[in-house]
Every structure is written in structure tokens, then in C-alpha cells.
Design a protein around this motif. Structure first.
Motif, PDB file in Angstrom:
ATOM      1  N   GLN A  31      -6.554  -3.208   5.738  1.00 18.22           N
ATOM      2  CA  GLN A  31      -6.283  -2.308   4.727  1.00 18.22           C
ATOM      3  C   GLN A  31      -6.430  -0.808   4.212  1.00 18.22           C
ATOM      4  OE1 GLN A  31      -4.505  -2.805   1.787  1.00 18.22           O
ATOM      5  NE2 GLN A  31      -3.798  -1.322   2.149  1.00 18.22           N
ATOM      6  N   GLY A  56      -4.129   0.125  -1.141  1.00 21.50           N
ATOM      7  CA  GLY A  56      -5.370  -0.310  -1.705  1.00 21.50           C
ATOM      8  C   GLY A  56      -6.349   0.059  -0.665  1.00 21.50           C
ATOM      9  N   PRO A  86      -4.217  -4.960  -3.738  1.00 27.62           N
ATOM     10  CA  PRO A  86      -2.901  -3.718  -4.130  1.00 27.62           C
ATOM     11  C   PRO A  86      -2.946  -2.738  -5.112  1.00 27.62           C
ATOM     12  CG  PRO A  86      -1.684  -5.781  -4.076  1.00 27.62           C
ATOM     13  CD  PRO A  86      -2.748  -5.745  -4.286  1.00 27.62           C
ATOM     14  N   ALA A  87      -3.359  -1.566  -5.160  1.00 29.44           N
ATOM     15  CA  ALA A  87      -3.241  -0.567  -6.134  1.00 29.44           C
ATOM     16  C   ALA A  87      -2.304   0.015  -5.886  1.00 29.44           C
ATOM     17  CB  ALA A  87      -4.527   0.163  -6.304  1.00 29.44           C
TER      18      ALA A  87
END
Lengths: 92, 402
Positions: free
Chosen positions: B268, B296, B313-314
Motif C-alpha cells: 500500500q 490507505g 482503504p481510506a
């Protein structure tokens, strides 16, 4: 020779020091911290970083006077002095 | 308790190790579900807790704030903890090149920017990794890799990485090149903007093969047990910088290797999700923004199937919280070609959690993650169904499985 007074926060990590009268030999603040570390191995690295500098939010008073040389702790400590080690108060 | 097994034969995790802003928590599976309990370091900030699978020793990476960063160990399953016999200290003369903003009244912007060479002292213990034969690796801010070959009785700073040409060369002996291609992370304690090592991978096939990841530099590999290091950033693109495919400067958030298929690595990154099938020789962007998969911090690889991974995820990077008020884990089983949003059992309204890079883990079908909002969730079936372990923990920095 100095009488050492420690913040109680250090007793969480060094419970063997709680309630003890701490008298340490030394003519400078450095020698006092080293003497304390001999009594409680490891505590020197709580008070100072690995270069021997007083940690940013830790303070050391010699007879009510704040230590001046935070880098090398060369401040003199007289006979029969009182040395306080404490922390800045912070939230969170 | 009977340990259940996944189809791959990896034992399902029996314990969740949780590092928080206010102490170390262990979570164990009981007849009534996963039960958390505070096991140590009450009131102390804990960045990472892990179990050395070779020795059974538990390690906690503490950030005392006033009293500095400390390694804490437990040899009795977490019942009692003590400062490790050897603490991490930068050696005399260790320096690094830093970039600093400073007040400058003469500047029209009020601030200046300078490059300076600083003495290194430990600011943060960030990650710990383990290898066979007593090998223990600790990643720090500023970006040092400390290595023990004696189970933690002593640690040495890995000098080939510290003195790497990409960060200005050997600053013990000289001023070096005066230029670093490693940038900082705001994750340090004390506010300094310095690079940090947050990922350590020890190849299960060959412990001489090491990988680390750095915020902000990227992925770095050694094939000789740490004697020499080179970048592994090919295929990654920094879409936020003027030179997206530069060799250095990548903002890798976390990497994890598939232990049963170790050529497969997951990453990530600030600039998306990357996947490698060739041990990091090349990376492929496998983000799927329309499925909510791009930004993320954490990633977890499967134990044996290199194509399977999980993310949380963000909304990034200008918000850094759950997307659209609902929490989901994203899972791929085909190397990132497609992603599935797993929401069953996770809150879907008024959710603003963010999950830090070390706070998602998978082992033998158990998947767990925790947020800085103090919520901890677990799935016993690879993410298909979730249950809440706790909602009122301190901010969670790390979740590992044992």
C-alpha cells in the motif's frame, strides 16, 4: 554528594526506588545522573538520550536552579545539594 | 482451545496483539468470542507488539514521550514485561541529512528551507521483524535498521543502509555528498520530519534476503544479509511529484510478503496499491478507484496464495478516513485484477475511522484490524463476516496475529 528527588512517574519503571532516600556522589549533574544509573541501571537512558543530553521534556534542578548545560550536564553540584528530576507536564 | 486450520495448513491465529496509545492488549479466542485484556504498559504509548515465532518472546515498541523510546519484552506470554536488556541507541557519530523549515522574517513567506546534517538520536521504534538463528530487526525514526544476531542481547545499527549513497554516503567519516534522496515522515515522535523504516521482510526461503520499506524513500533490498542494499522501486509512480518514476522518494506505506509464495509482495503506497510477482523486481499498480481501492495505509498478504491480499482503504489523501461514512475491507484473490468490498458486520453509518499501516493482519483465515478511533474488528473466515471485538480501546497503532 546530593539528595535526589525523582518524579513519581519514574517509579512506575523503577519501583525499587520508591520510598528510598537517594543519596548519590557527584560534583556535576552528569556525575549525579551516572550515579543514579548505577543505583538503577537503565534509568540514565530515561533521563538522557543516547548522546547524554537531557531529554527535551525532562528537567533537572540543582538546589532549585534549573540546569543550564542540557547537552553535557556540566553544571556543578555542591556538597549536600538537593537535585530534582522531573518532567514537563503534558496532556493526552 | 483447539487451533483451527485454514485449507493451506497455516494455523489460524489464536491471539491478536494490539498496540495502542495507552498500552498493550492481547485478544484471545474464547467460547464466547474474542476477548480483549490489557496485559501491560498501562498509560504508555505502544507503537508495535509482536511475537518472535522462533523464540516465543513477545516484544513491545514503546514511545514514552518524556523518557524516550524503549524496547520491552515478555518471556511469560505477556504476564510480565520488562525493559529489554539491550536498548536501541544510535552510535556516536551517527548523522543524517535532514530538510527543515525554519522561521525567516526576511523571506516573503516568513519561512526558509535548509538542508542540515543532524546527529541521530532515537526518536521512534516503529517496527520489529524476526529471522532464524536469533535474528531480530528493528526499524526506527530516523531511518535506522538495528540488527541483533543474539536474540536481542545486543543490537547494532546496519551501517551499509545507514551510509547508503542514496542518503548522502558515510557521514561518520565526512560530509558525504551533502544530498539525500530520502525524505521525512510526520510519524516521528517529537515533531522532527525524518525518514523512518516501517516495514521489514525476511524471506522465509533465505534469511539473507531482506527487504525494508521507508517513508519516504521506497522499497530497499539486500541479498547478502544487509551487507549491501539497492532500491526496488521499479514500476511505482509518485503521482504527487514532478518526477513520478524517480528511483527514490516513493511513499511506501507498508509492504508484506506472502510467506508461502514469497515472490509475491503487496504494497500500500501513498500513490495507490502495488503488487509484485517477482520479489519486488517490478511493481504493478493494481488500484481500482471505482471500487474504493487506492489510498490507505495497511496491507495484509495471504499465508500461501500470493494473489490474495486485504486492504482497509481510506479516503485519501486529503481526508484519511473511511470512505463515505462506511467501513469496509477490500480483498483480492486474483492479484489485484478485481477487488471485493467486505462489509458484513462492519459499521456502515457515521464512520470516520482510519487504520494505520501496522493495524491490519491476517493469519490462517483470521483477519483483524483496529482504528485510531479505538475500534477493533475480527473475521474468522477471511473477511466474509466481521464481528466487533471492542469499541472503546485507546487509539490503535498496530494489530498483529500470533
Amino acid at each position: 554528594m546530593a539528595r535526589l528527588h525523582l518524579t513519581r512517574h519514574l517509579f512506575v519503571f523503577f519501583p525499587q526506588l520508591e520510598g528510598r532516600e537517594l543519596v548519590v556522589n557527584g560534583n556535576t549533574a552528569r556525575e549525579i545522573v551516572d550515579g543514579l544509573d548505577a543505583v538503577a541501571p537503565g534509568i540514565g537512558l530515561y533521563v538522557c538520550d543516547e548522546r547524554g543530553r537531557l531529554r527535551t521534556h525532562v528537567n533537572l534542578f540543582i538546589d532549585k536552579q534549573m540546569v543550564k548545560d542540557r547537552r553535557a550536564l556540566t553544571d556543578p553540584v555542591g556538597a549536600d545539594a538537593d537535585v530534582h528530576i522531573l518532567q514537563a507536564l503534558s496532556g493526552g | 482451545m483447539m487451533a483451527s486450520h485454514s485449507s493451506a495448513g497455516i494455523p489460524a491465529a489464536a491471539q491478536i496483539l494490539v498496540a495502542t496509545r495507552k498500552g498493550t492488549f492481547f485478544v484471545e479466542k474464547t467460547a464466547t468470542g474474542w476477548q480483549p485484556r490489557l496485559v501491560g504498559h498501562a498509560g504508555t504509548s505502544v507503537n508495535f507488539v509482536a511475537r518472535d515465532p522462533y523464540t516465543g518472546r513477545y516484544w513491545a515498541l514503546l514511545g514514552h514521550g518524556h523518557w524516550g523510546a524503549k524496547l520491552s519484552v515478555s518471556d511469560d506470554g505477556g504476564a510480565t514485561w520488562a525493559d529489554a536488556p539491550a536498548q536501541i541507541c544510535f552510535p556516536e557519530g551517527a548523522r543524517f541529512i535532514a530538510q527543515d523549515m525554519y522561521e525567516d522574517a526576511s523571506s516573503e513567506h516568513g519561512v526558509g528551507w535548509k538542508i542540515s546534517t543532524k546527529a541521530a538520536t532515537l526518536q521512534k521504534l516503529w517496527v520489529i521483524g524476526f529471522g532464524p538463528g536469533g535474528a531480530v530487526y528493528v526499524g526506527t525514526i530516523p531511518g535506522g535498521l538495528f540488527v541483533s544476531r543474539d536474540g536481542g542481547a545486543s543490537f547494532q545499527l546496519n551501517l551499509p543502509l545507514w551510509n547508503h549513497e542514496s542518503r548522502g554516503g558515510d557521514l561518520f567519516a565526512s560530509e558525504g555528498t551533502g544530498e539525500t534522496k530520502w525524505f521525512g515522515t510526520p510519524a516521528s515522535e517529537g515533531g522532527d520530519f525524518a525518514p523512518g523504516i516501517h516495514s521489514i521482510v525476511v524471506d522465509p526461503r533465505n534469511p539473507q534476503h531482506l527487504m525494508v520499506a521507508v517513508s519516504t524513500a521506497g522499497v530497499i533490498e539486500s541479498l547478502d544479509g544487509g551487507a549491501s542494499w539497492h532500491s526496488r522501486n521499479k514500476g511505482m509512480a509518485m503521482d504527487h511529484t514532478p518526477e513520478p518514476e524517480a528511483e527514490w522518494g516513493h511513499d511506501t506505506h507498508f509492504i508484506e510478503q506472502c510467506v508461502g509464495d514469497p515472490d509475491h509482495l503487496w504494497q500500500q503506497n501513498h500513490a495507490g496499491v502495488f503488487y509484485s510477482r517477482d520479489r519486488g523486481a517490478s511493481w504493478t499498480l493494481v488500484s481500482q478507484p471505482d471500487a474504493g481501492v487506492h489510498f490507505g495505509f495497511p496491507v495484509a498478504a495471504h499465508d500461501s496464495d500470493g494473489r490474495t491480499a486485504w486492504l482497509v482503504p481510506a479516503r485519501g489523501d486529503n481526508q484519511r478516513m473511511a470512505l463515505d461514512g462506511g467501513l469496509f475491507v477490500a480483498r483480492t484473490r486474483d492479484g489485484g485484477s478485481t477487488w471485493t468490498q467486505l462489509r458484513d458486520g462492519l459499521p456502515q453509518g457515521c464512520v470516520y475511522d482510519v487504520v494505520y499501516r501496522h493495524a491490519l493482519a491476517q493469519q490462517g483465515g483470521v483477519v483483524a484490524f483496529g482504528s485510531t478511533t479505538g475500534n477493533l474488528y475480527v473475521s474468522d473466515d477471511g473477511g466474509d463476516h466481521w464481528s466487533t471485538v471492542a469499541n472503546n480501546l485507546p487509539p490503535i497503532y498496530s494489530v498483529r496475529l500470533a
